[in-house]
Scaffold this motif. Sequence first.
Motif, PDB file in Angstrom:
ATOM      1  N   THR A 221      31.593  53.264  83.369  1.00 42.64           N
ATOM      2  CA  THR A 221      31.389  52.437  82.181  1.00 42.64           C
ATOM      3  C   THR A 221      32.535  52.625  81.192  1.00 42.64           C
ATOM      4  O   THR A 221      33.321  53.577  81.306  1.00 42.64           O
ATOM      5  CB  THR A 221      30.075  52.824  81.464  1.00 42.64           C
ATOM      6  OG1 THR A 221      30.228  54.151  80.930  1.00 42.64           O
ATOM      7  CG2 THR A 221      28.885  52.751  82.403  1.00 42.64           C
ATOM      8  N   LEU A 222      32.597  51.747  80.222  1.00 45.86           N
ATOM      9  CA  LEU A 222      33.578  51.873  79.152  1.00 45.86           C
ATOM     10  C   LEU A 222      33.383  53.201  78.421  1.00 45.86           C
ATOM     11  O   LEU A 222      34.348  53.872  78.064  1.00 45.86           O
ATOM     12  CB  LEU A 222      33.458  50.698  78.177  1.00 45.86           C
ATOM     13  CG  LEU A 222      34.382  50.737  76.966  1.00 45.86           C
ATOM     14  CD1 LEU A 222      35.845  50.804  77.375  1.00 45.86           C
ATOM     15  CD2 LEU A 222      34.125  49.530  76.070  1.00 45.86           C
ATOM     16  N   GLN A 223      32.144  53.615  78.237  1.00 46.56           N
ATOM     17  CA  GLN A 223      31.861  54.883  77.568  1.00 46.56           C
ATOM     18  C   GLN A 223      32.427  56.064  78.366  1.00 46.56           C
ATOM     19  O   GLN A 223      32.894  57.035  77.769  1.00 46.56           O
ATOM     20  CB  GLN A 223      30.348  55.069  77.347  1.00 46.56           C
ATOM     21  CG  GLN A 223      29.764  54.147  76.307  1.00 46.56           C
ATOM     22  CD  GLN A 223      29.588  52.709  76.816  1.00 46.56           C
ATOM     23  OE1 GLN A 223      29.490  52.441  78.010  1.00 46.56           O
ATOM     24  NE2 GLN A 223      29.578  51.765  75.875  1.00 46.56           N
ATOM     25  N   ASP A 224      32.400  55.965  79.695  1.00 54.61           N
ATOM     26  CA  ASP A 224      32.973  57.020  80.533  1.00 54.61           C
ATOM     27  C   ASP A 224      34.487  57.119  80.302  1.00 54.61           C
ATOM     28  O   ASP A 224      35.037  58.211  80.160  1.00 54.61           O
ATOM     29  CB  ASP A 224      32.692  56.761  82.013  1.00 54.61           C
ATOM     30  CG  ASP A 224      31.219  56.810  82.363  1.00 54.61           C
ATOM     31  OD1 ASP A 224      30.456  57.548  81.699  1.00 54.61           O
ATOM     32  OD2 ASP A 224      30.826  56.099  83.314  1.00 54.61           O
TER      33      ASP A 224
ATOM     34  N   GLU B 264      45.443  45.578  79.173  1.00 48.23           N
ATOM     35  CA  GLU B 264      44.122  45.264  78.635  1.00 48.23           C
ATOM     36  C   GLU B 264      43.122  46.262  79.211  1.00 48.23           C
ATOM     37  O   GLU B 264      43.136  46.547  80.416  1.00 48.23           O
ATOM     38  CB  GLU B 264      43.697  43.848  79.007  1.00 48.23           C
ATOM     39  CG  GLU B 264      44.501  42.760  78.343  1.00 48.23           C
ATOM     40  CD  GLU B 264      44.173  42.595  76.869  1.00 48.23           C
ATOM     41  OE1 GLU B 264      43.038  42.913  76.463  1.00 48.23           O
ATOM     42  OE2 GLU B 264      45.069  42.158  76.117  1.00 48.23           O
ATOM     43  N   LEU B 265      42.277  46.797  78.359  1.00 49.05           N
ATOM     44  CA  LEU B 265      41.261  47.755  78.789  1.00 49.05           C
ATOM     45  C   LEU B 265      40.375  47.139  79.868  1.00 49.05           C
ATOM     46  O   LEU B 265      40.033  47.792  80.852  1.00 49.05           O
ATOM     47  CB  LEU B 265      40.449  48.219  77.576  1.00 49.05           C
ATOM     48  CG  LEU B 265      39.438  49.322  77.786  1.00 49.05           C
ATOM     49  CD1 LEU B 265      40.062  50.552  78.432  1.00 49.05           C
ATOM     50  CD2 LEU B 265      38.800  49.704  76.464  1.00 49.05           C
ATOM     51  N   LYS B 266      40.032  45.886  79.705  1.00 47.87           N
ATOM     52  CA  LYS B 266      39.172  45.219  80.693  1.00 47.87           C
ATOM     53  C   LYS B 266      39.848  45.137  82.068  1.00 47.87           C
ATOM     54  O   LYS B 266      39.197  45.258  83.093  1.00 47.87           O
ATOM     55  CB  LYS B 266      38.746  43.844  80.210  1.00 47.87           C
ATOM     56  CG  LYS B 266      39.847  42.832  80.032  1.00 47.87           C
ATOM     57  CD  LYS B 266      39.308  41.494  79.549  1.00 47.87           C
ATOM     58  CE  LYS B 266      40.366  40.493  79.220  1.00 47.87           C
ATOM     59  NZ  LYS B 266      41.417  40.275  80.183  1.00 47.87           N
ATOM     60  N   ASP B 267      41.187  44.984  82.075  1.00 44.83           N
ATOM     61  CA  ASP B 267      41.911  44.951  83.348  1.00 44.83           C
ATOM     62  C   ASP B 267      41.891  46.323  84.018  1.00 44.83           C
ATOM     63  O   ASP B 267      41.750  46.430  85.232  1.00 44.83           O
ATOM     64  CB  ASP B 267      43.356  44.492  83.141  1.00 44.83           C
ATOM     65  CG  ASP B 267      43.443  43.040  82.691  1.00 44.83           C
ATOM     66  OD1 ASP B 267      42.471  42.277  82.906  1.00 44.83           O
ATOM     67  OD2 ASP B 267      44.480  42.661  82.108  1.00 44.83           O
TER      68      ASP B 267
END
Length: 190
Positions: free
Chosen positions: A55-58, A37-40
């Motif tokens: 950040t997610l954008q990074d 999972e990306l969040k993990d």
Amino acid sequence: MLNEKTEIRLSKFMTKLLRHDPKAFGLVLDPTDGSCELKDMMRAIRSQPRWASITLQDVEQVVRNSDKQRFEITNGRIRARYGHSYEKIRYEPGIPPETLYHGTNRHAAPAILREGIRPMGRQYVHLSEGLQFATLAGSRRGELVILRVDTAKARSMGVTFYFAGNEVWLADEVPASCCAIDDGKGANKR
């Protein structure tokens, strides 16, 4: 937006997380495709003081700009497409183009032409459809030599090829008789 130097450092850290040592950072990767999972993964990255503000954008910037397209984000999951050293990821067998390329260096080429291409500590041999990725891989360790791999011959000898995405193909190994030095003119040298 990350500067180039920071982007490279984050890419190397993501490589460690997704290809080499996920357990050290509390990540559990799916054994079928090496994804999580990306969040993990974001949680694992941010747990390191140096990367606390990532950040997610990074992360998306790193995925988008990776010269070898090492990573893939799909449906909230992220994975390294190839290059794993911790557990063997399974890929679906496929039929590659007639010729694939392998980048190496002048010192390793004679041994490859005698013994074949072996994974050398990785799970698979990495091959590419074009010269760009082979050049990137081979130029890291000295004077570049590009090898052409006759995939039809290799397949007739029992080699199974796996498509890892973005022009990258994998194999357990490639026999020496299927490899030749590419002289850039379409001719092969043994």
